[in-house]
Design a protein around this motif. Structure first.
Motif, short mmCIF file in Angstrom:
data_model
loop_
_atom_site.label_atom_id
_atom_site.label_comp_id
_atom_site.label_asym_id
_atom_site.label_seq_id
_atom_site.Cartn_x
_atom_site.Cartn_y
_atom_site.Cartn_z
N VAL A 1 0.86 -1.20 0.00
CA VAL A 1 0.00 0.00 0.00
C VAL A 1 0.89 1.24 0.00
O VAL A 1 2.03 1.20 0.45
CB VAL A 1 -0.92 0.05 1.25
N HIS A 2 0.34 2.30 -0.49
CA HIS A 2 1.02 3.60 -0.34
C HIS A 2 0.03 4.74 -0.46
O HIS A 2 -0.85 4.73 -1.31
CB HIS A 2 2.12 3.77 -1.39
N TYR A 3 0.17 5.71 0.44
CA TYR A 3 -0.60 6.94 0.31
C TYR A 3 0.37 8.05 -0.06
O TYR A 3 1.24 8.41 0.72
CB TYR A 3 -1.33 7.28 1.62
N LEU A 4 0.22 8.57 -1.26
CA LEU A 4 1.10 9.62 -1.75
C LEU A 4 0.34 10.94 -1.76
O LEU A 4 -0.74 11.02 -2.32
CB LEU A 4 1.56 9.29 -3.17
N LYS A 5 0.93 11.94 -1.13
CA LYS A 5 0.25 13.23 -1.07
C LYS A 5 1.17 14.30 -1.64
O LYS A 5 2.27 14.52 -1.12
CB LYS A 5 -0.12 13.55 0.39
N VAL A 6 0.74 14.94 -2.69
CA VAL A 6 1.51 16.04 -3.28
C VAL A 6 0.96 17.34 -2.70
O VAL A 6 -0.25 17.58 -2.74
CB VAL A 6 1.36 16.05 -4.82
N ARG A 7 1.88 18.15 -2.15
CA ARG A 7 1.39 19.36 -1.47
C ARG A 7 2.41 20.48 -1.56
O ARG A 7 3.56 20.27 -1.89
CB ARG A 7 1.06 19.05 -0.02
N PHE B 1 1.54 0.44 -15.11
CA PHE B 1 1.11 1.51 -14.18
C PHE B 1 0.82 2.80 -14.98
O PHE B 1 -0.14 3.52 -14.73
CB PHE B 1 2.17 1.77 -13.11
N ARG B 2 1.71 3.07 -15.92
CA ARG B 2 1.55 4.28 -16.73
C ARG B 2 0.25 4.18 -17.56
O ARG B 2 -0.50 5.16 -17.66
CB ARG B 2 2.79 4.44 -17.62
N PRO C 1 -1.42 11.88 -13.02
CA PRO C 1 -0.96 10.58 -13.53
C PRO C 1 0.41 10.19 -12.99
O PRO C 1 0.66 9.03 -12.69
CB PRO C 1 -0.93 10.78 -15.06
N ASN C 2 1.31 11.17 -12.86
CA ASN C 2 2.62 10.88 -12.28
C ASN C 2 2.47 10.34 -10.86
O ASN C 2 3.17 9.42 -10.46
CB ASN C 2 3.49 12.14 -12.23
N ALA C 3 1.55 10.95 -10.12
CA ALA C 3 1.35 10.55 -8.73
C ALA C 3 0.77 9.13 -8.67
O ALA C 3 1.12 8.34 -7.79
CB ALA C 3 0.45 11.55 -8.02
N ILE C 4 -0.12 8.83 -9.62
CA ILE C 4 -0.70 7.47 -9.64
C ILE C 4 0.41 6.45 -9.88
O ILE C 4 0.53 5.45 -9.14
CB ILE C 4 -1.78 7.36 -10.75
N VAL C 5 1.25 6.71 -10.87
CA VAL C 5 2.34 5.79 -11.18
C VAL C 5 3.27 5.65 -9.97
O VAL C 5 3.65 4.56 -9.57
CB VAL C 5 3.12 6.27 -12.42
N GLN C 6 3.62 6.77 -9.39
CA GLN C 6 4.55 6.77 -8.27
C GLN C 6 3.97 6.00 -7.07
O GLN C 6 4.66 5.20 -6.44
CB GLN C 6 4.87 8.22 -7.87
N ALA C 7 2.68 6.23 -6.79
CA ALA C 7 2.05 5.54 -5.65
C ALA C 7 2.01 4.04 -5.91
O ALA C 7 2.28 3.23 -5.01
CB ALA C 7 0.65 6.09 -5.42
N LEU C 8 1.70 3.66 -7.15
CA LEU C 8 1.66 2.23 -7.48
C LEU C 8 3.06 1.62 -7.36
O LEU C 8 3.23 0.52 -6.83
CB LEU C 8 1.11 2.04 -8.90
#
Lengths: 332, 749
Positions: free
Chosen positions: A230-236, A293-294, A318-325
């Motif tokens: 699992v991963h929760y990625l938060k861009v802020r 993932f991309r 989309p970058n964040a989705i790939v990175q989180a995956l």
């Protein structure tokens, strides 16, 4: 702030009745958002029904579920060893939100019910359809850097709203397919997390599908098949204590490098936690790779629409989705 | 000034803050915290439109609300005596008019105070304020800098003053730019930024009598506030008392007396009770000034070897429709580097906004962002190390005034900073350094700030018990003024800091300037030095006149004083104490007041503080997020009085610079001429998680020409240049040059 009556009923039934029978009554738990809204005269309840002492404070392991009482503090969930072991995504999402002080006050039920942080909602000198239906959406033609890219109207109409839901916890709960338990004047019911928050659909004043007088009593999260990946990625905009520009909750069940099951949800992009069903479909059964993932991210972004200041989200998301995956799959 | 006279630091080189315990235990009393039995509470009502006029105020529902004492607006104000008589119909104030509180129905900016509600309790005042109905007639407003840029003009203030430093400036050969071997041109933008100290501005106003006013007001200069209020209310200066002993940060927001202070004084007059007014966070955006939106164009000409041959620096700053706020934006460029051909232009753009004010490193933080970014761009174009480019253009004397520097150790700062930082490990190509999937960037920038020393007085008093009280109407907005002054007094008198009390923040104390322009240590520190020196000399004379005194035959330069005991020389074992001297002479106390100010040295030397910053950033290539990982900052500010508080001040400056570079931006919706950033959720300042290890180094050599203590200012230089160092590091990491602050995700992806 306007004068209000304050009551502390001793039972759940009493609390629900007090709110159900008085359109000006409102529940209060941690108050981390409601008090702000009252100070700004955005919310002006005639009666505050304090539920803090009601018996909704347990974290329980049940058959096939984790059940978290509505009044459990965010910090209690985040520091709970068994929750960390069974549902690490929840802990990651909680710790990504707000600040230590706020997490010590804010409850799980309240977290779901916090209102948007759209500045047009908070300043009564601006129009806002969520605050005053029909007054117009200030953000639509104004400053919309923080605003939604999904679930937004193709043609703006007088009832539009492009605000986003600010909760991190809700995004993780959405990905984990949690169920919200509510009790109301007509009894108890369960609402799937994905149906709990709603899109504006010309009634932006309504954030959730809760009926009048209904109170969240607990959230139930199915025993996860994904405690490992699992991963929760938060861009802020800063390292802590900032609402998400974009966030991604990713949970994977991987068997021999093959994705058996996957759950994806995004925050900061819509009026509700945004589940990525199409991307999940595409990934299921596939071998773990950055390429897939991309592709999933591209599918996930279909239908996204940007406004004057938030086009960057179309690139970051989309970058964040790939990175989180990748991080969830431990793929470096 | 032939010599710096401050004795070496002992026994405590870094005295802990003398008011530290008071602050951390909550015992320090801030402006809003003074207790009064009959205190009334005021809440401001501010305009929701940017330009136009009030057509109606319905205060009746508010006046009828519980606890309400008064609703005051232009319709019923007791009036500010110094304001000119009203004209009918109301006319807009000409440029150069300070904002007049509750004067007429005209609106100049969104957030303008239009009424104040006074009630028994804060809650009653807040509720009543929500009941006041105000109708406006709007007029077309202009708040958008970019859309109105072409209207920028030379300030009227400058047109009238032929010696203004903001006159168009040209030195050297006008053909140098067109004929330069290498040319570079770029435009840099600083958004509006707000000071937003954690303590909001607050005042308690008390009319002690019809002609006597006391205010407990958050400001940076009790003496200037006293003068300003005395003038406004036509009172004898001594009848106005201003107290601001503790300040929870200000960064420039307290340099002026702002409208809310006047509103509270008017309210107190009307209700004949002490009135407290505290600004909410949202009012802090429109009530106390800000760093103005500024656009700068830099053109640089150089040889291929990196010698600057021409610089043209143009700056346009935003100001209000009624006042001109000028700041140093383009001035640093004239002095920073050895360039023969330099031109500067400065213009103002009047908009329907409130007046900006000085914010930490005013003008220089803005201007040096542009100059130091442009130098980095030039270094990249020439394939030259950015530090080497600066060394090649080091100014050995002030190229603007053609004077020697009073002292300058910038090269030493560069050397220390680059060594401590490990600058030699920087690979020249952008995007060439990575770690853990993050792009790594190294950036640096120079810093300078002019030396300011204003006439200042201090009184030093030796008490019968050998304890000392030193007083000056100076301020402490955070740097630790009282601590540094205590330390100066301790060193001058040979008395333990524990036996010294330093009083400040009270307008009845001896004259001192407000705390701004990094002038406090240079100005007030010198006055404390002089007063303590005079006191010591007086006491030595009194001591020598005692019968059989061991001091009667002592050589003055051999006398040693330790812990309040005076020894005729270092070897002597017999001594006399200050207390003994007062006791013999039957004196309850001995006091000396001295005034200290600059002399002819100002015309013989050019005086500046210098420094540099080295920054490492990590940038996510995936999300565009920038995080500062490491900062090394070096400053040459002459003698360091207290290493610990100085270090702390430098760290604070860097933190401010990181905020300026990466997150601070007050955003306005120009359709309404109103800020959408109105709280700390929307106006970001750095939190702890944004701040890495910050290493601070000082040259710590006295500048013997500036003042008797050899110390120059540190407050501003700590922030000047930081934003450029961060932006340069971001360029090195990503290859993207962001010329519009703040550097946010949307500008990098």
């Amino acid at each position: 702030m306007k004068p209000f009556e304050y009551v502390r009923p001793s039972t759940l039934q009493e609390a629900i009745e007090l709110v159900a029978t008085n359109p000006k009554a409102q529940f209060i738990a941690g108050g981390t958002n409601l008090i702000d809204l009252m100070k700004h005269n955005i919310a002006a309840p005639g009666k505050l029904v304090d539920i803090n002492h009601l018996p909704l404070k347990k974290i329980e392991k049940r058959d096939g579920f984790l059940r978290i009482g509505a009044l459990v503090l965010n910090s209690e969930v985040a520091s709970h060893k068994r929750v960390l072991a069974s549902h690490p995504l929840l802990v990651q999402a909680l710790n990504a939100g707000a600040s230590g002080q706020l997490r010590n006050m804010a409850t799980v039920g309240g977290n779901l019910l916090q209102r948007t942080r759209c500045p047009y909602f908070y300043d009564r000198a601006f129009p806002c359809n969520k605050r005053i239906p029909g007054s117009g959406c200030g953000a639509l033609g104004g400053i919309n850097r923080m605003h939604a890219i999904f679930g937004v109207p193709e043609k703006p109409d007088p009832r539009s709203c492009i605000a986003v839901h600010p909760s991190d916890l809700s995004v993780a709960l959405s990905a984990l397919e949690a169920t919200v338990w509510v009790q109301g004047p007509h009894g108890e019911r369960q609402i799937p997390m994905n149906d709990f928050h709603r899109l504006p659909n010309n009634r932006p004043e309504q954030d959730t599908t809760l009926a009048n007088g209904e109170l969240i009593t607990a959230v139930e999260i199915p025993d996860a098949v994904f405690p490992k990946h699992v991963h929760y990625l938060k861009v802020r905009d800063r390292a802590s204590y900032a609402f998400a520009l974009v966030s991604v909750a990713a949970a994977l069940d991987i068997d021999q490098n093959r994705i058996k099951t996957v759950r994806l949800a995004m925050g900061g992009v819509a009026h509700k936690p945004w589940r990525l069903f199409e991307a999940e479909k595409l990934l299921t059964g596939q071998t773990v790779s950055e390429t897939i993932f991309r592709q999933a991210a591209e599918v996930a972004m279909q239908g996204a629409r940007a406004f004057e200041h938030n086009a960057y989200k179309l690139k970051v998301a989309p970058n964040a989705i790939v990175q989180a995956l990748k991080l969830a799959a431990s793929l470096s | 000034m032939a010599n710096a006279h401050l004795p070496p630091a002992e026994p405590e080189p870094s005295l802990n803050r003398v008011d530290g315990r008071l602050k951390v235990t909550g015992a320090a009393t801030y402006s809003a915290e003074y207790p009064f039995d009959n205190l009334a509470h005021a809440v401001l009502i501010t305009s929701t439109i940017a330009k136009g006029r009030i057509t109606n105020i319905n205060a009746k529902p508010a006046e009828a609300a519980p606890g309400v004492l008064a609703v005051i607006s232009h319709r019923n104000t007791p009036g500010v005596p110094a304001y000119p008589p009203l004209k009918q119909p109301a006319e807009r104030a000409p440029i150069g008019t300070a904002f007049r509180v509750f004067y007429d129905e005209l609106i100049y900016f969104s957030g303008q105070p239009v009424a104040v509600v006074v009630a028994q309790t804060l809650e009653q005042a807040q509720q009543a304020a929500s009941l006041v109905e105000i109708d406006y007639q709007t007029e077309t407003h202009q708040t958008d800098f970019v859309a109105n840029r072409s209207k920028a003009a030379i300030a009227m203030n400058v047109q009238r003053n032929k010696t203004s430093p903001f006159q168009d400036y040209d030195r050297g050969d006008p053909d140098a730019m067109p004929s330069a071997e290498v040319k570079l041109e770029a435009t840099y933008t600083i958004p509006t930024q707000h000071h937003q100290p954690l303590e909001p501005h607050a005042i308690i106003a008390v009319w002690e009598a019809d002609d006597k006013l006391t205010v407990y007001d958050k400001n940076q200069g009790v003496k200037s506030a006293q003068g300003n209020l005395a003038q406004a209310f036509k009172l004898p200066r001594d009848n106005v008392k201003v107290n601001a002993q503790f300040i929870g940060g200000a960064f420039g927001s307290g340099i002026r007396v702002w409208p809310h202070t006047v509103a509270a004084v008017l309210a107190a007059k009307q209700v004949k009770r002490p009135v407290k007014l505290v600004l909410g966070r949202e009012l802090m955006f429109t009530s106390v000034g800000y760093r103005p939106f500024t656009e700068q164009k830099l053109a640089i000409g150089a040889t291929k070897t990196g010698i600057l041959t021409a610089i043209m620096h143009e700056g346009i700053g935003q100001t209000s429709a009624y006042e001109e706020h000028l700041e140093r934006t383009i001035l640093a460029t004239r002095a920073m580097y050895a360039c023969l051909n330099v031109s500067t232009r400065y213009r103002l753009l009047n908009l329907d906004v409130n007046t900006p004010t000085w914010m930490r490193g005013p003008g220089d933080a803005t201007g040096m962002f542009a100059l130091e970014s442009a130098l980095d761009e030039l270094a990249f174009a020439l394939q030259l190390d950015p530090l080497e480019l600066r060394l090649r253009n080091h100014a050995d004397a002030d190229p603007e005034r053609n004077l020697p520097w009073s002292a300058k150790s910038l090269k030493e700062c560069y050397r220390m900073g680059s060594e401590q930082f490990g600058w030699k490990n920087r690979k020249p190509e952008p995007q060439s350094m990575q770690t853990d999937g993050m792009l790594v960037g190294y950036g640096m920038a120079s810093s300078l700030y002019g030396f300011h020393r204003h006439p200042s007085k201090a009184k030093a008093m030796m008490q019968a018990d050998g304890s000392v009280v030193v007083q000056s109407a100076t301020m402490d907005i955070g740097p630790g003024t009282g601590t540094a002054m205590t330390q100066i007094a301790a060193r001058m008198l040979g008395v333990s800091p524990k036996k010294i009390r330093f009083d400040l923040g009270d307008s009845s104390l001896p004259d001192a300037p407000g705390q701004n322009g990094s002038a406090t240590i240079p100005s007030v520190g010198s006055a404390v030095h002089d007063a303590c020196k005079a006191l010591k000399n007086k006491l030595l004379i009194l001591g020598a006149s005692m019968p059989g005194s061991i001091l009667s035959s002592a050589w003055p330069d051999e006398i040693e004083i330790k812990n309040g005991r005076i020894y005729p020389n270092a070897e002597s074992r017999s001594s006399v104490s200050y207390a003994d001297i007062l006791k013999y002479h039957k004196l309850p106390q001995v006091e000396m007041t001295e005034e200290s100010k600059s002399g002819p040295e100002r015309d013989q030397y050019s005086m500046y503080s210098f420094g540099c910053h080295f920054v490492e950033v990590h940038v996510s290539p995936v999300t565009g997020e920038v995080r500062v990982k490491r900062v090394v900052t070096c400053a040459d500010v002459g003698k360091i009085i207290n290493d610990k508080t100085a270090r702390s001040q430098s760290i604070g400056g860097v933190v401010g610079g990181i905020g300026m570079a990466l997150m601070e931006e007050s955003v306005m919706d120009h359709r309404y001429g109103r800020y959408v950033t109105s709280d700390f959720a929307s106006y970001h300042i750095p939190v702890h998680a944004d701040i890495p290890q910050i290493e601070v180094f000082f040259v710590d050599q006295p500048d013997v020409h500036v003042n008797p203590i050899g110390a120059k200012g540190l407050g501003e230089i700590a922030i000047v240049g930081v934003a450029a160092a961060v932006a340069n590091a971001v360029f090195h990491a990503t290859g993207k040059r962001v010329r519009e602050l703040p550097i946010t995700v949307d500008k990098l992806v």
